[in-house]
Design a protein around this motif. Structure first.
Motif, PDB file in Angstrom:
ATOM      1  N   CYS A   1       0.844  -1.200   0.000  1.00  0.00           N
ATOM      2  CA  CYS A   1       0.000   0.000   0.000  1.00  0.00           C
ATOM      3  C   CYS A   1       0.877   1.246   0.000  1.00  0.00           C
ATOM      4  N   ASP A   2       0.292   2.369  -0.413  1.00  0.00           N
ATOM      5  CA  ASP A   2       1.079   3.598  -0.466  1.00  0.00           C
ATOM      6  C   ASP A   2       0.392   4.771   0.240  1.00  0.00           C
ATOM      7  N   ALA A   3      -0.690   4.490   0.955  1.00  0.00           N
ATOM      8  CA  ALA A   3      -1.385   5.544   1.700  1.00  0.00           C
ATOM      9  C   ALA A   3      -2.406   4.881   2.616  1.00  0.00           C
ATOM     10  N   ILE A   4      -2.975   5.670   3.507  1.00  0.00           N
ATOM     11  CA  ILE A   4      -3.985   5.173   4.442  1.00  0.00           C
ATOM     12  C   ILE A   4      -5.253   6.009   4.312  1.00  0.00           C
ATOM     13  N   LEU A   5      -6.393   5.316   4.209  1.00  0.00           N
ATOM     14  CA  LEU A   5      -7.699   5.933   4.361  1.00  0.00           C
ATOM     15  C   LEU A   5      -8.216   5.529   5.735  1.00  0.00           C
ATOM     16  N   ALA A   6      -8.215   6.452   6.693  1.00  0.00           N
ATOM     17  CA  ALA A   6      -8.693   6.169   8.045  1.00  0.00           C
ATOM     18  C   ALA A   6     -10.174   6.509   8.110  1.00  0.00           C
ATOM     19  N   VAL A   7     -11.008   5.489   8.322  1.00  0.00           N
ATOM     20  CA  VAL A   7     -12.458   5.664   8.300  1.00  0.00           C
ATOM     21  C   VAL A   7     -13.012   5.263   9.663  1.00  0.00           C
ATOM     22  N   GLY A   8     -13.346   6.249  10.495  1.00  0.00           N
ATOM     23  CA  GLY A   8     -13.853   5.902  11.812  1.00  0.00           C
ATOM     24  C   GLY A   8     -13.799   7.061  12.782  1.00  0.00           C
ATOM     25  N   GLY A   9     -13.860   6.723  14.057  1.00  0.00           N
ATOM     26  CA  GLY A   9     -13.805   7.715  15.116  1.00  0.00           C
ATOM     27  C   GLY A   9     -12.390   7.907  15.645  1.00  0.00           C
ATOM     28  N   GLY A  10     -12.293   8.374  16.882  1.00  0.00           N
ATOM     29  CA  GLY A  10     -10.993   8.736  17.437  1.00  0.00           C
ATOM     30  C   GLY A  10     -10.009   7.592  17.512  1.00  0.00           C
ATOM     31  N   SER A  11     -10.462   6.392  17.892  1.00  0.00           N
ATOM     32  CA  SER A  11      -9.548   5.268  17.996  1.00  0.00           C
ATOM     33  C   SER A  11      -8.979   4.876  16.641  1.00  0.00           C
ATOM     34  N   VAL A  12      -9.813   4.907  15.612  1.00  0.00           N
ATOM     35  CA  VAL A  12      -9.335   4.600  14.258  1.00  0.00           C
ATOM     36  C   VAL A  12      -8.316   5.641  13.810  1.00  0.00           C
ATOM     37  N   MET A  13      -8.611   6.910  14.063  1.00  0.00           N
ATOM     38  CA  MET A  13      -7.676   7.967  13.655  1.00  0.00           C
ATOM     39  C   MET A  13      -6.341   7.826  14.378  1.00  0.00           C
ATOM     40  N   ASP A  14      -6.394   7.597  15.696  1.00  0.00           N
ATOM     41  CA  ASP A  14      -5.160   7.434  16.460  1.00  0.00           C
ATOM     42  C   ASP A  14      -4.371   6.223  15.957  1.00  0.00           C
ATOM     43  N   THR A  15      -5.078   5.122  15.735  1.00  0.00           N
ATOM     44  CA  THR A  15      -4.418   3.908  15.258  1.00  0.00           C
ATOM     45  C   THR A  15      -3.773   4.129  13.891  1.00  0.00           C
ATOM     46  N   ALA A  16      -4.496   4.782  12.996  1.00  0.00           N
ATOM     47  CA  ALA A  16      -3.965   5.035  11.648  1.00  0.00           C
ATOM     48  C   ALA A  16      -2.713   5.902  11.705  1.00  0.00           C
ATOM     49  N   LYS A  17      -2.716   6.893  12.585  1.00  0.00           N
ATOM     50  CA  LYS A  17      -1.522   7.728  12.725  1.00  0.00           C
ATOM     51  C   LYS A  17      -0.340   6.906  13.230  1.00  0.00           C
ATOM     52  N   GLY A  18      -0.614   5.996  14.181  1.00  0.00           N
ATOM     53  CA  GLY A  18       0.456   5.128  14.669  1.00  0.00           C
ATOM     54  C   GLY A  18       0.988   4.216  13.578  1.00  0.00           C
ATOM     55  N   VAL A  19       0.096   3.647  12.789  1.00  0.00           N
ATOM     56  CA  VAL A  19       0.519   2.804  11.667  1.00  0.00           C
ATOM     57  C   VAL A  19       1.365   3.613  10.690  1.00  0.00           C
ATOM     58  N   ASN A  20       0.959   4.845  10.440  1.00  0.00           N
ATOM     59  CA  ASN A  20       1.693   5.670   9.479  1.00  0.00           C
ATOM     60  C   ASN A  20       3.108   5.966   9.961  1.00  0.00           C
ATOM     61  N   ILE A  21       3.272   6.080  11.280  1.00  0.00           N
ATOM     62  CA  ILE A  21       4.629   6.269  11.809  1.00  0.00           C
ATOM     63  C   ILE A  21       5.494   5.055  11.459  1.00  0.00           C
ATOM     64  N   LEU A  22       4.989   3.857  11.741  1.00  0.00           N
ATOM     65  CA  LEU A  22       5.794   2.655  11.528  1.00  0.00           C
ATOM     66  C   LEU A  22       6.106   2.418  10.054  1.00  0.00           C
ATOM     67  N   VAL A  23       5.110   2.557   9.181  1.00  0.00           N
ATOM     68  CA  VAL A  23       5.368   2.264   7.764  1.00  0.00           C
ATOM     69  C   VAL A  23       6.222   3.349   7.117  1.00  0.00           C
ATOM     70  N   SER A  24       6.126   4.579   7.603  1.00  0.00           N
ATOM     71  CA  SER A  24       6.924   5.666   7.022  1.00  0.00           C
ATOM     72  C   SER A  24       8.360   5.630   7.512  1.00  0.00           C
ATOM     73  N   GLU A  25       8.540   5.247   8.776  1.00  0.00           N
ATOM     74  CA  GLU A  25       9.879   5.199   9.363  1.00  0.00           C
ATOM     75  C   GLU A  25      10.515   3.819   9.250  1.00  0.00           C
ATOM     76  N   ASN A  26       9.784   2.867   8.615  1.00  0.00           N
ATOM     77  CA  ASN A  26      10.277   1.501   8.461  1.00  0.00           C
ATOM     78  C   ASN A  26      10.723   0.925   9.799  1.00  0.00           C
ATOM     79  N   GLY A  27       9.868   1.112  10.808  1.00  0.00           N
ATOM     80  CA  GLY A  27      10.195   0.639  12.147  1.00  0.00           C
ATOM     81  C   GLY A  27       9.181  -0.359  12.653  1.00  0.00           C
ATOM     82  N   ASP A  28       9.449  -0.931  13.816  1.00  0.00           N
ATOM     83  CA  ASP A  28       8.513  -1.866  14.438  1.00  0.00           C
ATOM     84  C   ASP A  28       8.303  -1.572  15.920  1.00  0.00           C
ATOM     85  N   ASN A  29       8.972  -0.538  16.436  1.00  0.00           N
ATOM     86  CA  ASN A  29       8.832  -0.164  17.840  1.00  0.00           C
ATOM     87  C   ASN A  29       8.225   1.230  17.931  1.00  0.00           C
ATOM     88  N   LEU A  30       6.917   1.286  18.075  1.00  0.00           N
ATOM     89  CA  LEU A  30       6.248   2.589  18.076  1.00  0.00           C
ATOM     90  C   LEU A  30       6.682   3.452  19.254  1.00  0.00           C
TER      91      LEU A  30
END
Length: 416
Positions: free
Chosen positions: A92-121
């Protein structure tokens, strides 16, 4: 108007709002050079058919790389790691976050890991750890509450340590926020009420906190007016698309105000109650908001009084003596909670002893109040509260909020 000696306001999120704005997503994705977005959501959203509405509106022009609806009610470190793996496996090359606050927070966390190529948030916890732009993130809120689609903060629950980990960076701001009333039409009255009160608390607390500034004030005042005018009509008429769009915009503006003023005690305690007892954030905010105003009344009554006009309208302001307007704001918020309690058949809680779990048991046992106070002391939002708080202050506020009694303002320690 208060003009600080120095302040900053930053929110470069592109906002697309309207009754048919979902149909613009292919063009918006094209502008970001996105070809295979991943949809991150929760089972409540998919079960309500909201993702189907989104896919139908986007049409065949968008190739969905992956979709995962395993986001829990409280964002979770393990889920973030799992979703980052799904994103990578499906190229994938982007995220569509569809939901409330928990979904938004989770999507932002995922974006950190996939953008920084990391596994330790946790390596990115706090502020200033992110030094470059992340992958494209498009936020499509399905509640008019958290305003996370316009904030630079995300909070991820660490269930092992029973705390919420806070990440703060301008790079966490979504690239695009999409506000379409079709995304919130399926919300039941109790969730509409709780999420809107969350947005109202963002705006109100942003207006009275120590980091307030003219630009955040402007966003906060308009947010309060939109929510004050449209919340009860939407609860009465759930299919009121115009009202739902107004609430969505109010929450969006409140998120912008919150992100640029850093708030105070209400959110400090709300985070702590959520971390210790798992209570939804909107429920916490609805209960705590009048107590935050009462606690800070001696420091900022003049600012609180200014909120009466956008909250209740010109007629209420005209018939309320100047010296009573701040207290009338508190009364109006309590009255709003009372009306929402009645209209939701009692599901909108007015105090913490009314908050129950699925089995009917108390979700906030009174013996956990001391744990909540301890947890709140470690929350950074506390530093922006107009009056200082220590553990005993926090426990005193929580005791009143648990019982549902007005705050004994004689017990507030008035510092400098």
């Amino acid at each position: 108007m208060t003009i600080p000696g120095y302040y900053e306001f930053f929110c470069p999120v592109r906002t697309a709002a309207g009754h048919q704005v979902l149909e613009q997503i292919p063009q918006l994705l094209g502008d970001l050079n996105v070809r295979r977005p991943m949809i991150i959501t929760d089972k409540g959203v998919t079960g309500a058919g909201i993702v189907d509405v989104l896919k139908s509106a986007m049409g065949p022009a968008v190739e969905i790389g992956a979709m995962d609806d395993t986001v829990p009610p409280d964002s979770d470190l393990a889920v973030v790691g799992h979703l980052a793996g799904v994103y990578r496996e499906n190229r994938c090359d982007a995220i569509l976050a569809v939901g409330g606050g928990s979904v938004m927070d989770t999507a932002k966390g995922v974006n950190i890991l996939v953008s920084e190529n990391g596994d330790n948030l946790k390596a990115f916890e706090g502020a200033g750890k992110l030094t470059r732009p992340l992958r494209p993130l498009i936020a499509i809120p399905t509640t008019a509450g958290t305003g996370s689609e316009a904030t630079r903060v995300t909070m991820i629950k660490d269930h092992v340590q029973k705390r919420k980990i806070i990440f703060n960076s301008p790079f966490l701001l979504p690239d695009v926020a999409i506000l379409d009333p079709r995304m919130t039409l399926s919300l039941p009255p109790a969730i509409t009420a709780a999420t809107a009160m969350d947005a109202l608390s963002h705006a109100v607390e942003a207006y009275i906190c120590l980091a307030k500034n003219p630009l955040s004030d402007a966003h906060a005042l308009m947010a309060i007016e939109l929510i004050g005018q449209n919340l009860l009509p939407v609860v009465d008429q759930p299919d009121n698309a115009d009202g739902r769009l107004a609430l969505a915009l109010g929450a969006h503006l409140a998120g912008m105000a919150f992100s640029n003023s850093m708030v105070g005690m209400v959110h400090t305690l709300g985070h702590a109650v959520g971390a210790v007892c798992g209570v939804p954030h909107g429920t916490c905010m609805a209960i705590l908001l009048p107590y935050g105003l009462e606690y800070n009344m001696h420091k900022c009554a003049h600012w609180i009084a200014e909120l009466l006009f956008p909250l209740a309208g010109a007629q209420v302001v005209a018939r309320t003596p100047v010296h009573l307007r701040a207290r009338q704001v508190v009364a109006a918020i309590r009255q709003l909670n009372q009306r929402l309690h009645r209209k939701s058949g009692g599901r909108h809680a007015r105090c913490f002893k009314e908050v129950t779990g699925p089995d009917g048991s108390a979700q906030v046992p009174i013996e956990r109040l001391s744990d909540i106070a301890d947890n709140a002391l470690n929350d950074g939002s506390i530093f922006y509260n107009p009056e200082e708080l220590d553990r005993e202050d926090l426990l005193m506020v929580m005791s009143h909020a648990w019982e549902g009694t007005p705050l004994d303002q004689n017990r507030v320690i008035k510092g400098n």
